[in-house]
Design a protein around this motif. Sequence first.
Motif, PDB file in Angstrom:
ATOM      1  N   UNK A  59       0.808  -1.220   0.000  1.00 57.82           N
ATOM      2  CA  UNK A  59       0.000   0.000   0.000  1.00 57.82           C
ATOM      3  C   UNK A  59       0.843   1.274   0.000  1.00 57.82           C
ATOM      4  N   UNK A  60       2.164   1.119   0.033  1.00 55.90           N
ATOM      5  CA  UNK A  60       3.044   2.288   0.072  1.00 55.90           C
ATOM      6  C   UNK A  60       2.845   3.150  -1.168  1.00 55.90           C
ATOM      7  N   UNK A  61       2.904   4.444  -0.956  1.00 61.98           N
ATOM      8  CA  UNK A  61       2.768   5.379  -2.072  1.00 61.98           C
ATOM      9  C   UNK A  61       4.133   5.831  -2.574  1.00 61.98           C
ATOM     10  N   UNK A  62       5.186   5.156  -2.088  1.00 58.65           N
ATOM     11  CA  UNK A  62       6.551   5.476  -2.502  1.00 58.65           C
ATOM     12  C   UNK A  62       6.876   4.948  -3.891  1.00 58.65           C
ATOM     13  N   UNK A  63       8.131   5.072  -4.257  1.00 55.89           N
ATOM     14  CA  UNK A  63       8.582   4.701  -5.599  1.00 55.89           C
ATOM     15  C   UNK A  63       9.568   3.531  -5.538  1.00 55.89           C
TER      16      UNK A  63
END
Length: 148
Positions: free
Chosen positions: A29-33
């Motif tokens: 669910x991370x919104x990182x890259x």
Amino acid sequence: MEQTVSKIEELLEKPCYVIDFLPEQVKPSSRGQFFDVECYLLNSDKHFLLKDKFVNIIIKLMCYYHVSIQLDDWIDRPSLQILEDAINTIMNNHSGWLNILLPDETVLVVFEWDNLNLTVYNPSKEIQALMQKIACSEGLFWRKSDMI
């Protein structure tokens, strides 16, 4: 040889830990890259920095434990040059893996070109404590794997 293959298959089913460049697994669910970072680190000159850290970890481990590595065949107590050449070849080809067995400890360390970590199967508490120190010495993190 067949006995060693059986031992490896058995070890791959044991609890595992990782030596990673991140302190914890990135959640789906991370919104990182993460995937951009992973692609960059594996395909840029930065992969040499990671490769050197992984080689250093294995070399340090060799100071404490009997080591065998699996290339085409098993090499018992490989020279440091053979070890580094094997990892260089894997990284340069963007393909392959290296099994590092601590036969007296029944521990398996796996290096794969497309992972940003080393995976350690079946480490005792003593080996876990040492591996945590070794990982830290290379600016990396030791943690229980989230793999099921």
